[in-house]
Design a protein around this motif. Structure first.
Motif, PDB file in Angstrom:
ATOM      1  N   VAL A 157       0.883  -1.382  -0.028  1.00  0.00           N
ATOM      2  CA  VAL A 157       0.076   0.150  -0.225  1.00  0.00           C
ATOM      3  C   VAL A 157       0.949   1.212  -0.159  1.00  0.00           C
ATOM      4  O   VAL A 157       0.520   2.125  -0.738  1.00  0.00           O
ATOM      5  CB  VAL A 157      -0.820   0.083   1.075  1.00  0.00           C
ATOM      6  N   ILE A 158       1.855   1.151   0.615  1.00  0.00           N
ATOM      7  CA  ILE A 158       2.735   2.252   0.943  1.00  0.00           C
ATOM      8  C   ILE A 158       3.427   2.645  -0.572  1.00  0.00           C
ATOM      9  O   ILE A 158       3.407   3.643  -0.752  1.00  0.00           O
ATOM     10  CB  ILE A 158       3.847   2.447   2.183  1.00  0.00           C
ATOM     11  N   SER A 159       3.827   1.602  -1.032  1.00  0.00           N
ATOM     12  CA  SER A 159       4.903   1.750  -2.159  1.00  0.00           C
ATOM     13  C   SER A 159       3.948   2.056  -3.150  1.00  0.00           C
ATOM     14  O   SER A 159       4.301   2.803  -4.325  1.00  0.00           O
ATOM     15  CB  SER A 159       5.443   0.134  -2.695  1.00  0.00           C
ATOM     16  N   SER A 160       2.620   1.478  -3.384  1.00  0.00           N
ATOM     17  CA  SER A 160       1.779   2.344  -4.377  1.00  0.00           C
ATOM     18  C   SER A 160       1.414   3.671  -4.224  1.00  0.00           C
ATOM     19  O   SER A 160       0.826   4.295  -5.307  1.00  0.00           O
ATOM     20  CB  SER A 160       0.430   1.162  -4.574  1.00  0.00           C
ATOM     21  N   LYS A 161       1.299   4.257  -3.243  1.00  0.00           N
ATOM     22  CA  LYS A 161       1.319   5.438  -2.920  1.00  0.00           C
ATOM     23  C   LYS A 161       2.339   6.673  -3.246  1.00  0.00           C
ATOM     24  O   LYS A 161       2.225   7.676  -3.472  1.00  0.00           O
ATOM     25  CB  LYS A 161       0.681   5.845  -1.573  1.00  0.00           C
ATOM     26  N   LEU A 162       3.461   5.893  -3.212  1.00  0.00           N
ATOM     27  CA  LEU A 162       4.753   6.523  -3.788  1.00  0.00           C
ATOM     28  C   LEU A 162       5.139   6.461  -5.040  1.00  0.00           C
ATOM     29  O   LEU A 162       5.724   5.461  -5.331  1.00  0.00           O
ATOM     30  CB  LEU A 162       5.847   6.160  -2.638  1.00  0.00           C
ATOM     31  N   ASP A 163       4.963   7.355  -5.636  1.00  0.00           N
ATOM     32  CA  ASP A 163       5.360   7.382  -7.225  1.00  0.00           C
ATOM     33  C   ASP A 163       6.732   7.545  -7.357  1.00  0.00           C
ATOM     34  O   ASP A 163       7.228   6.606  -8.199  1.00  0.00           O
ATOM     35  CB  ASP A 163       4.718   8.573  -8.073  1.00  0.00           C
ATOM     36  N   ALA A 223      10.912   8.902  -5.680  1.00  0.00           N
ATOM     37  CA  ALA A 223      11.784   9.243  -4.527  1.00  0.00           C
ATOM     38  C   ALA A 223      11.342  10.687  -4.050  1.00  0.00           C
ATOM     39  O   ALA A 223      11.702  10.997  -2.917  1.00  0.00           O
ATOM     40  CB  ALA A 223      13.318   9.025  -4.681  1.00  0.00           C
ATOM     41  N   ASP A 224      10.910  11.395  -4.910  1.00  0.00           N
ATOM     42  CA  ASP A 224      10.592  12.756  -4.512  1.00  0.00           C
ATOM     43  C   ASP A 224       9.500  12.948  -3.670  1.00  0.00           C
ATOM     44  O   ASP A 224       9.357  13.524  -2.869  1.00  0.00           O
ATOM     45  CB  ASP A 224      10.350  13.803  -5.835  1.00  0.00           C
ATOM     46  N   LYS A 225       8.256  12.141  -3.967  1.00  0.00           N
ATOM     47  CA  LYS A 225       7.328  12.093  -3.085  1.00  0.00           C
ATOM     48  C   LYS A 225       7.728  11.538  -1.650  1.00  0.00           C
ATOM     49  O   LYS A 225       7.400  12.004  -0.863  1.00  0.00           O
ATOM     50  CB  LYS A 225       5.995  11.157  -3.874  1.00  0.00           C
ATOM     51  N   MET A 226       8.435  10.576  -1.642  1.00  0.00           N
ATOM     52  CA  MET A 226       8.896  10.194  -0.405  1.00  0.00           C
ATOM     53  C   MET A 226       9.569  11.143   0.473  1.00  0.00           C
ATOM     54  O   MET A 226       9.540  11.397   1.698  1.00  0.00           O
ATOM     55  CB  MET A 226       9.861   9.046  -0.456  1.00  0.00           C
ATOM     56  N   LYS A 227      10.269  11.816  -0.339  1.00  0.00           N
ATOM     57  CA  LYS A 227      10.968  13.114   0.404  1.00  0.00           C
ATOM     58  C   LYS A 227      10.398  14.118   0.834  1.00  0.00           C
ATOM     59  O   LYS A 227      10.346  14.629   1.962  1.00  0.00           O
ATOM     60  CB  LYS A 227      12.142  13.718  -0.520  1.00  0.00           C
ATOM     61  N   GLN A 228       9.279  14.426   0.180  1.00  0.00           N
ATOM     62  CA  GLN A 228       8.248  15.354   0.595  1.00  0.00           C
ATOM     63  C   GLN A 228       7.689  15.005   2.059  1.00  0.00           C
ATOM     64  O   GLN A 228       7.416  15.721   2.991  1.00  0.00           O
ATOM     65  CB  GLN A 228       7.174  15.485  -0.387  1.00  0.00           C
ATOM     66  N   LEU A 283      16.465   8.780   5.161  1.00  0.00           N
ATOM     67  CA  LEU A 283      15.672   8.825   3.846  1.00  0.00           C
ATOM     68  C   LEU A 283      15.935   7.691   2.678  1.00  0.00           C
ATOM     69  O   LEU A 283      15.234   7.005   2.348  1.00  0.00           O
ATOM     70  CB  LEU A 283      15.576  10.125   3.409  1.00  0.00           C
ATOM     71  N   GLU A 284      17.218   7.697   2.413  1.00  0.00           N
ATOM     72  CA  GLU A 284      17.616   6.843   1.606  1.00  0.00           C
ATOM     73  C   GLU A 284      17.427   5.186   2.028  1.00  0.00           C
ATOM     74  O   GLU A 284      16.814   4.432   0.950  1.00  0.00           O
ATOM     75  CB  GLU A 284      19.139   6.816   1.496  1.00  0.00           C
TER      76      GLU A 284
END
Length: 87
Positions: free
Chosen positions: A10-16, A18-23, A79-80
């Motif tokens: 579910v988390i992976s599907s919401k994160l398009d 690395a920039d989205k994860m960084k935000q 983050l990495e």
């Protein structure tokens, strides 16, 4: 599918990307340390699934921890490592 795999999916599907994860990372990094504490990580997981249990969060934390560079002595998640695990 077990709880860990389901939440990770579910988390992976919401994160398009690395920039989205960084935000998201920057928004939840309350102390501006550049890393997430377990508490901040738990908040992240609960944003995705309000009913996630502690055991599932801890297992995902441990799985992410394995992505951290071995030379790191911080007890917080960078983050990495999160990008490597979720994206």
């Amino acid at each position: 599918m077990n709880k860990v795999a389901a939440l990770r999916s579910v988390i992976s599907s919401k994160l398009d990307n690395a920039d989205k994860m960084k935000q998201i990372f920057n928004k939840l990094d309350k102390d501006r340390s550049g890393t997430w504490s377990l508490r901040e990580f738990c908040l992240f997981c609960r944003c995705v699934d309000k009913h996630v249990d502690k055991e599932t969060v801890l297992q995902i934390w441990d799985d992410c921890w394995k992505m951290k560079p071995h030379h790191s002595d911080s007890e917080e998640m960078n983050l990495e490592s999160l990008i490597a695990y979720f994206i």
